[in-house]
Every structure is written in C-alpha cells, then in structure tokens.
Design an enzyme around this catalytic site. Structure first.
Site, PDB file in Angstrom:
ATOM      1  N   ALA A  69       8.974   7.490  -3.301  1.00 35.33           N
ATOM      2  CA  ALA A  69      10.202   6.915  -3.828  1.00 35.33           C
ATOM      3  C   ALA A  69      11.208   6.902  -2.686  1.00 35.33           C
ATOM      4  O   ALA A  69      11.102   7.691  -1.742  1.00 35.33           O
ATOM      5  CB  ALA A  69      10.713   7.755  -4.987  1.00 35.33           C
TER       6      ALA A  69
ATOM      7  N   GLY B   9       5.768   9.276  -4.708  1.00 36.86           N
ATOM      8  CA  GLY B   9       5.643   8.137  -5.623  1.00 36.86           C
ATOM      9  C   GLY B   9       4.584   7.140  -5.178  1.00 36.86           C
ATOM     10  O   GLY B   9       4.021   6.416  -6.008  1.00 36.86           O
TER      11      GLY B   9
ATOM     12  N   GLU C 254       1.458   8.503  -6.471  1.00 37.77           N
ATOM     13  CA  GLU C 254       1.520   8.383  -7.937  1.00 37.77           C
ATOM     14  C   GLU C 254       1.281   6.939  -8.380  1.00 37.77           C
ATOM     15  O   GLU C 254       0.618   6.692  -9.396  1.00 37.77           O
ATOM     16  CB  GLU C 254       2.872   8.902  -8.430  1.00 37.77           C
ATOM     17  CG  GLU C 254       3.043  10.385  -8.131  1.00 37.77           C
ATOM     18  CD  GLU C 254       4.431  10.914  -8.463  1.00 37.77           C
ATOM     19  OE1 GLU C 254       5.396  10.556  -7.762  1.00 37.77           O
ATOM     20  OE2 GLU C 254       4.552  11.668  -9.435  1.00 37.77           O
TER      21      GLU C 254
ATOM     22  N   GLU D  59       6.972  16.234  -2.529  1.00 36.74           N
ATOM     23  CA  GLU D  59       8.325  16.277  -3.107  1.00 36.74           C
ATOM     24  C   GLU D  59       8.951  17.658  -3.034  1.00 36.74           C
ATOM     25  O   GLU D  59      10.169  17.797  -2.957  1.00 36.74           O
ATOM     26  CB  GLU D  59       8.289  15.823  -4.574  1.00 36.74           C
ATOM     27  CG  GLU D  59       8.031  14.332  -4.770  1.00 36.74           C
ATOM     28  CD  GLU D  59       6.571  14.001  -5.016  1.00 36.74           C
ATOM     29  OE1 GLU D  59       5.673  14.761  -4.564  1.00 36.74           O
ATOM     30  OE2 GLU D  59       6.306  12.961  -5.655  1.00 36.74           O
TER      31      GLU D  59
HETATM   32  C1  HXC Z   1      13.163   6.198   2.264  1.00 35.10           C
HETATM   33  C2  HXC Z   1      11.700   6.282   4.025  1.00 35.10           C
HETATM   34  C3  HXC Z   1      10.767   7.007   3.243  1.00 35.10           C
HETATM   35  C4  HXC Z   1      11.112   7.303   1.900  1.00 35.10           C
HETATM   36  C5  HXC Z   1       9.936   6.737   5.222  1.00 35.10           C
HETATM   37  N1  HXC Z   1      11.142   6.132   5.222  1.00 35.10           N
HETATM   38  N2  HXC Z   1       9.687   7.276   4.024  1.00 35.10           N
HETATM   39  N3  HXC Z   1      12.873   5.879   3.523  1.00 35.10           N
HETATM   40  N4  HXC Z   1      12.324   6.870   1.463  1.00 35.10           N
HETATM   41  N5  HXC Z   1      10.290   7.965   1.079  1.00 35.10           N
HETATM   42  C6  HXC Z   1      11.791   5.430   6.346  1.00 35.10           C
HETATM   43  C7  HXC Z   1      12.286   6.399   7.400  1.00 35.10           C
HETATM   44  O1  HXC Z   1      13.542   6.912   7.033  1.00 35.10           O
HETATM   45  C8  HXC Z   1      12.387   5.488   8.593  1.00 35.10           C
HETATM   46  O2  HXC Z   1      13.539   4.687   8.504  1.00 35.10           O
HETATM   47  C9  HXC Z   1      11.176   4.540   8.411  1.00 35.10           C
HETATM   48  O3  HXC Z   1      10.860   4.614   7.020  1.00 35.10           O
HETATM   49  C10 HXC Z   1       9.974   4.982   9.211  1.00 35.10           C
HETATM   50  O4  HXC Z   1       9.686   6.338   8.883  1.00 35.10           O
HETATM   51  P1  HXC Z   1       9.500   7.489   9.978  1.00 35.10           P
HETATM   52  O5  HXC Z   1       9.757   8.770   9.297  1.00 35.10           O
HETATM   53  O6  HXC Z   1      10.271   7.179  11.221  1.00 35.10           O
HETATM   54  O7  HXC Z   1       7.948   7.325  10.314  1.00 35.10           O
HETATM   55  P2  HXC Z   1       6.942   8.465  10.817  1.00 35.10           P
HETATM   56  O8  HXC Z   1       7.606   9.339  11.845  1.00 35.10           O
HETATM   57  O9  HXC Z   1       5.687   7.725  11.205  1.00 35.10           O
HETATM   58  O10 HXC Z   1       6.644   9.387   9.560  1.00 35.10           O
HETATM   59  C11 HXC Z   1       5.984   8.848   8.423  1.00 35.10           C
HETATM   60  C12 HXC Z   1       6.120   9.820   7.228  1.00 35.10           C
HETATM   61  C13 HXC Z   1       7.607  10.149   7.003  1.00 35.10           C
HETATM   62  C14 HXC Z   1       5.343  11.109   7.484  1.00 35.10           C
HETATM   63  C15 HXC Z   1       5.500   9.101   6.004  1.00 35.10           C
HETATM   64  O11 HXC Z   1       8.357   8.919   6.962  1.00 35.10           O
HETATM   65  C16 HXC Z   1       7.896  10.880   5.739  1.00 35.10           C
HETATM   66  O12 HXC Z   1       7.688  12.081   5.648  1.00 35.10           O
HETATM   67  N6  HXC Z   1       8.449  10.181   4.725  1.00 35.10           N
HETATM   68  C17 HXC Z   1       8.861  10.798   3.472  1.00 35.10           C
HETATM   69  C18 HXC Z   1       7.671  11.128   2.617  1.00 35.10           C
HETATM   70  C19 HXC Z   1       8.103  11.788   1.315  1.00 35.10           C
HETATM   71  O13 HXC Z   1       8.717  12.874   1.297  1.00 35.10           O
HETATM   72  N7  HXC Z   1       7.786  11.147   0.188  1.00 35.10           N
HETATM   73  C20 HXC Z   1       8.156  11.670  -1.135  1.00 35.10           C
HETATM   74  C21 HXC Z   1       9.459  11.094  -1.574  1.00 35.10           C
HETATM   75  S1  HXC Z   1       9.984  11.766  -3.130  1.00 35.10           S
HETATM   76  P3  HXC Z   1      14.695   4.707   9.639  1.00 35.10           P
HETATM   77  O14 HXC Z   1      15.691   3.726   9.100  1.00 35.10           O
HETATM   78  O15 HXC Z   1      15.167   6.107   9.700  1.00 35.10           O
HETATM   79  O16 HXC Z   1      13.994   4.261  10.879  1.00 35.10           O
HETATM   80  C22 HXC Z   1       9.128  10.894  -4.292  1.00 35.10           C
HETATM   81  C23 HXC Z   1       9.441  11.212  -5.751  1.00 35.10           C
HETATM   82  C24 HXC Z   1       8.692  10.330  -6.712  1.00 35.10           C
HETATM   83  O17 HXC Z   1       8.345  10.070  -3.999  1.00 35.10           O
HETATM   84  C25 HXC Z   1       9.215  10.474  -8.118  1.00 35.10           C
HETATM   85  C26 HXC Z   1      10.378   9.589  -8.447  1.00 35.10           C
HETATM   86  C27 HXC Z   1      10.799   9.606  -9.903  1.00 35.10           C
END
Ligand code: HXC
Length: 257
Positions: free
Chosen positions: A65, A108, A111, A131
């Site tokens: 998400a 997400g 999911e 998360e």
């Molecule tokens: C918003 C995101 C994002 C996310 C990545 N980006 N994941 N933006 N939400 N979930 C953005 C980064 O901010 C960045 O933008 C660009 O995408 C590239 O990501 P990087 O981090 O620079 O890439 P990398 O170093 O290759 O790392 C990849 C990654 C990392 C390991 C996947 O991005 C990461 O850990 N992302 C978050 C994963 C996460 O925690 N997901 C769970 C979310 S909570 P900029 O503009 O900074 O360059 C969830 C809840 C679901 O999903 C339930 C909802 C009801």
C-alpha cells in the site's frame, strides 16, 4: 477503457492488466484501487473475456500500500472511509484470474497477489508482509490468506519479522503454483490463461467456486456444495458437448450454456 494507473489489453479471450506506477514500485493507493475495481468489473462483465492476468513490472509486482498516502491518515479517517475495504470487490470477480509476480510483492502487494485464483512467480519474485516495521500489520487479508496458504509457522514468522520469501521458498510453501524464469513470466501466464480461457466457461466458474468454498466451509458442507454444483453442471449444454466430444474423439465446441 483507459486507466490512470493500469495498462489493460486483451489478447483473444484473455485480459492482461498491468499495474503502472513505476515511480512508486506500483504502490497501491486509492486511485489504483478504483482502477482495479473498474478493470476487474469490466473483465467480469465482458462475455468475450474468459481469463485475466494481473501483473506488475520486472522490479515490482507491487511494493505495498502507498505509505506516503497512509502516513497522514488518522484512525478516524481510515475507519470512516473503510480504507481499502474496496479490495474485497476485486476478490468478488467470478471469472478466473492469475497473478503473475516478478520482483517485490510486499505488504498489500503480497495481499493483492494472494487474492488471485493462483500465483505464477518469476524466479525474481519476493514475497513479504513487512507492515510490522511500519508499526502496523497486514490490512488487506494477508494475516488470513497467507496463513491459509503457507500455515502458521511461516505466516507468523513472516509477519513478525517482516522477512521476505524468495520464489523457490514460496513454491515449496505452496504460496505459488509454479516458478518460471523471469523472462518467460508473461508468456507462461498468458499460456496458462489461454488454456483456462479455452475451457467451458460455466465449468470454469464452478471449479473456482468449489475450490474457494474449501476456505469458507466445513468438509461435509464443502463436499455437498461440490456435489450439487457437479450435478448442476450436468444440466449444461457444454457437459453434453464435452462428453460427446470425448466419445467422438474430437475437441469440444463450447457455447457457455
Ligand atoms: C509508497 C513506495 C513504496 C510504498 C516503494 N516506494 N515502496 N512509495 N509506498 N509502499 C517508492 C519509494 O519511496 C521510492 O520513491 C521508489 O518507490 C523506489 O523505491 P526505493 O525504496 O528507492 O527502491 P529500493 O531501494 O529498490 O527498495 C525497494 C523496496 C523498498 C525494498 C521494495 O522500496 C521498500 O521497502 N518499500 C516499502 C515496502 C513496504 O513496507 N510495504 C508495505 C507497505 S504497508 P522516491 O520518490 O523516494 O524515489 C502495506 C499495508 C497494506 O502494504 C494494508 C493496507 C490496508
């Protein structure tokens, strides 16, 4: 139709839906949700379409998400708008669909993939529910669907540590149906979808409903549901055609009736 965050094309009877927010690794925000609901509803309603494939990019199916969208939201806002509950509409799709996952399927994203009828993974796929590292937990069904798919030990470990599972482990754990080389992911998914699309369509829906019933009912009830639906299929023209075609040693010619 065109969508802000998706690319949709049809190849014969198969709809290919690509998540298209490369700048955010296909993070799922409110716009993606609205687009996915509309795209899956359009697929389900189109009588020329028999199977769908949902995919992302080579780097990410979806990295979760959209954290930047969620960051400022209070409990009251989330509760009032029933945040992301709309994804249940995607799971209400009656016709079959496959998630073709390469790269990150996190939070997400994992999911969403688990909402598919099955997951086909590239050897680059990485699944996770990280998360907890954000102070939250799965919110789109992950705690339930991951646990049903891989069992308590792995689901609990993944949710509590946030560690990712690679494609080989995901296949061993039965999270995915099959792993294929990344370069062949879309071809393999489309082949699988074309095979499903060539099946009698009512039987396809019935098979999907039966397997899904296994997650909702007790065994005796599930078996009764299966038997009744099996009996019901015997009233279709495609059953008569399918069995006659077998006896006559020729391919079936389906009418969907
Ligand atoms: C918003 C995101 C994002 C996310 C990545 N980006 N994941 N933006 N939400 N979930 C953005 C980064 O901010 C960045 O933008 C660009 O995408 C590239 O990501 P990087 O981090 O620079 O890439 P990398 O170093 O290759 O790392 C990849 C990654 C990392 C390991 C996947 O991005 C990461 O850990 N992302 C978050 C994963 C996460 O925690 N997901 C769970 C979310 S909570 P900029 O503009 O900074 O360059 C969830 C809840 C679901 O999903 C339930 C909802 C009801």
């Amino acid at each position: 139709a065109t969508y802000e965050t998706l690319l949709v094309e049809t190849q014969g009877a198969v709809t290919l839906i690509r998540l298209n927010r490369p700048q955010a690794l296909n993070a799922l925000n409110t716009q993606v949700l609205a687009d996915l609901i509309a795209a899956f509803a359009a697929y389900d309603a189109d009588p020329t379409q028999r199977c769908a494939v949902l995919t992302g990019s080579e780097k990410a199916f979806a990295a979760g998400a959209d954290i930047k969208e969620m960051q400022p939201k209070s409990f009251a806002e989330m509760y009032a708008e029933n945040f992301f509950a709309g994804f249940e509409k995607v799971t209400a799709t009656r016709k079959p669909w496959i998630a073709a996952v390469a790269g990150f399927a996190l939070g997400g994203g994992c999911e969403l993939a688990m909402m598919a009828d099955f997951i086909l993974a590239a050897d680059t796929a990485k699944f996770g529910q990280p998360e907890i590292k954000l102070g939250v937990a799965p919110g789109m069904g992950g705690s339930q669907r991951l646990t049903r798919a891989v069992g308590k030990a792995k689901a609990m470990e993944m949710c509590l540590t946030g560690r990712m599972m690679d494609a080989a482990e995901a296949e061993r754990a039965s999270l995915v149906a099959r792993v294929v080389p990344a370069a062949e992911l879309i071809d393999e998914a489309m082949k699988s979808a074309q095979a499903i699309a060539a099946m009698p369509p009512l039987a396809a829906i019935a098979n999907k409903e039966m397997v899904n019933a296994a997650f909702e009912t007790g065994l005796a009830q599930g078996i009764l549901f299966e038997r009744r639906l099996f009996n019901g299929l015997c009233a279709t023209q495609d059953k008569a055609e399918g069995m006659t075609a077998f006896v006559e040693k020729r391919p079936g010619n389906w009418t969907g009736k």
